[in-house]
Design a protein around this motif. Structure first.
Motif, PDB file in Angstrom:
ATOM      1  N   ASP A 153      22.992  15.798  -0.640  1.00 28.38           N
ATOM      2  CA  ASP A 153      22.517  16.710  -0.565  1.00 28.38           C
ATOM      3  C   ASP A 153      22.732  18.258  -0.976  1.00 28.38           C
ATOM      4  O   ASP A 153      23.803  18.565  -0.942  1.00 28.38           O
ATOM      5  N   LEU A 154      21.905  18.765  -1.825  1.00 28.18           N
ATOM      6  CA  LEU A 154      22.374  19.693  -2.299  1.00 28.18           C
ATOM      7  C   LEU A 154      22.060  21.006  -1.343  1.00 28.18           C
ATOM      8  O   LEU A 154      21.076  21.746  -1.084  1.00 28.18           O
ATOM      9  N   LEU A 155      23.137  21.137  -1.223  1.00 25.28           N
ATOM     10  CA  LEU A 155      23.282  22.649   0.079  1.00 25.28           C
ATOM     11  C   LEU A 155      23.620  24.123  -0.504  1.00 25.28           C
ATOM     12  O   LEU A 155      24.755  23.949  -0.428  1.00 25.28           O
ATOM     13  N   ASN A 156      22.790  25.279  -0.179  1.00 25.72           N
ATOM     14  CA  ASN A 156      23.183  26.373  -0.671  1.00 25.72           C
ATOM     15  C   ASN A 156      22.751  27.381   0.544  1.00 25.72           C
ATOM     16  O   ASN A 156      21.511  27.329   1.593  1.00 25.72           O
ATOM     17  N   LYS A 157      23.710  28.035   1.238  1.00 23.63           N
ATOM     18  CA  LYS A 157      23.613  28.451   2.479  1.00 23.63           C
ATOM     19  C   LYS A 157      23.749  30.373   1.824  1.00 23.63           C
ATOM     20  O   LYS A 157      24.818  30.360   0.816  1.00 23.63           O
ATOM     21  N   ASN A 158      23.076  31.198   2.284  1.00 22.11           N
ATOM     22  CA  ASN A 158      23.502  32.787   2.800  1.00 22.11           C
ATOM     23  C   ASN A 158      23.581  33.415   3.765  1.00 22.11           C
ATOM     24  O   ASN A 158      22.667  33.153   4.270  1.00 22.11           O
ATOM     25  N   GLU A 159      24.708  33.495   4.093  1.00 21.87           N
ATOM     26  CA  GLU A 159      26.002  33.743   4.948  1.00 21.87           C
ATOM     27  C   GLU A 159      25.316  35.371   5.881  1.00 21.87           C
ATOM     28  O   GLU A 159      25.001  35.506   6.797  1.00 21.87           O
ATOM     29  N   GLU A 160      25.378  35.986   4.728  1.00 20.99           N
ATOM     30  CA  GLU A 160      24.790  37.130   5.306  1.00 20.99           C
ATOM     31  C   GLU A 160      23.574  37.633   5.246  1.00 20.99           C
ATOM     32  O   GLU A 160      22.849  37.822   6.465  1.00 20.99           O
TER      33      GLU A 160
END
Length: 239
Positions: free
Chosen positions: A83-90
Motif C-alpha cells: 500500500d503506497l501511503l504518503n502523509k503530510n503531517e503539517e
C-alpha cells in the motif's frame, strides 16, 4: 554346441553391460513448474506476500547413489504487494493507494548440494541447500485502483483513474505514475544472489518440492536495504 555357448556368453556380457550402465547413470535432466510466494524485506512501504508462477529446467548430477548436485535454469515472477501511503503531517492529510504490486521477473540459477533418503522401494525424501544467482529481466510496479484520501474534515474513497483526473496526483505521490519499470536507476537493481534450502518427495520420475530462498543482496537503488524473500512449491519430472 560351441556356437550356443558363444551366444550365451555374449548375451550375459550384454545384459551385464546394460545393468552397469543403468547403475552408473549419474546425470538426470528434468522440468518443473509451480507457484512462488514472494515478499520483500525493509521496503519503503509496508509489504505483504504476492503469489505468482515459476518454472524451469532442472539438472541433477549424482556423486554417489544418494549424494547429488542439483541445478536449474528458472523463471520466477517475484516481488510483493504493498500500500503506497504518503502523509503530510503539517496539513494533517494522507494518501493511501491500496493493493499496489511489484512484479519482478527473474532468470535464476541455483546450485544446491542434496541428499536422498529411501522412504520405500520407489519413494525417496530429498533435502538440499546452496546458493543462487538471479538477474532481473523486467516487470512493472503498478499502483492499485483503490485510493483513500484523508483530510482533517473528511475521508474520500475513489478509484485511481478518478483521482488522477480531479486531484493533484503528481504532487502527492512524487515521481509515481500509474506504473513504472521495476528495474531502473531509481528503483531496483537487476542482480541478486542468496541462499536457498529445500526438501521434497520423489516417486519414480515425479517429484514435488518446497524451497525457500533468502536474498542476501541489497537490490534497492534508493536509501535503505531491500532483499528478496521467496518460497516456492513445484511439481517436477525427471527424464
Amino acid at each position: 554346441m560351441k556356437q550356443k555357448i558363444k551366444i550365451t556368453l555374449a548375451a550375459i556380457f550384454l545384459i551385464g553391460g546394460l545393468s552397469v550402465s543403468a547403475q552408473e547413470k549419474k546425470f538426470f535432466f528434468g522440468a518443473k513448474a509451480g507457484f512462488v510466494f514472494s515478499d520483500l524485506s525493509e521496503y519503503s512501504y509496508k509489504t505483504r506476500m504476492k503469489h505468482s508462477f515459476t518454472g524451469g529446467l532442472t539438472f541433477d548430477y549424482f556423486l554417489n547413489r544418494d549424494l547429488y548436485i542439483s541445478s536449474a535454469i528458472e523463471f520466477a515472477n517475484k516481488g510483493a504487494k504493498f500500500d503506497l501511503l504518503n502523509k503530510n503531517e503539517e496539513e494533517g492529510t494522507s494518501l493511501d493507494i491500496k493493493n499496489s504490486t511489484i512484479a519482478a521477473f527473474y532468470i535464476q540459477v541455483p546450485v544446491h548440494l542434496g541428499y536422498k533418503f529411501d522412504l520405500s522401494e520407489k519413494t525417496r525424501l530429498m533435502v538440499q541447500a546452496g546458493p543462487y544467482i538471479a538477474y532481473g529481466v523486467g516487470g512493472p510496479t503498478e499502483l492499485g485502483d483503490e485510493v483513500i484520501l484523508k483530510t482533517p474534515g473528511e475521508t474520500i474513497t475513489m478509484n485511481l483513474n478518478e483521482y488522477m483526473r480531479h486531484l493533484p496526483y503528481y504532487n502527492l505521490i512524487n515521481d509515481w505514475r500509474r506504473d513504472k519499470e521495476t528495474f531502473s536507476d531509481t528503483h531496483f537493481r537487476e542482480f541478486d544472489w542468496g541462499i536457498g534450502i529445500g526438501m521434497g518427495v520423489e516417486y519414480e520420475h515425479v517429484n514435488i518440492s518446497f524451497r525457500y530462498d533468502f536474498g542476501l543482496y541489497n537490490i534497492s537503488q534508493e536509501a535503505g536495504k531491500v532483499k528478496n524473500r521467496n518460497a516456492s512449491v513445484t511439481l517436477g519430472y525427471k527424464f
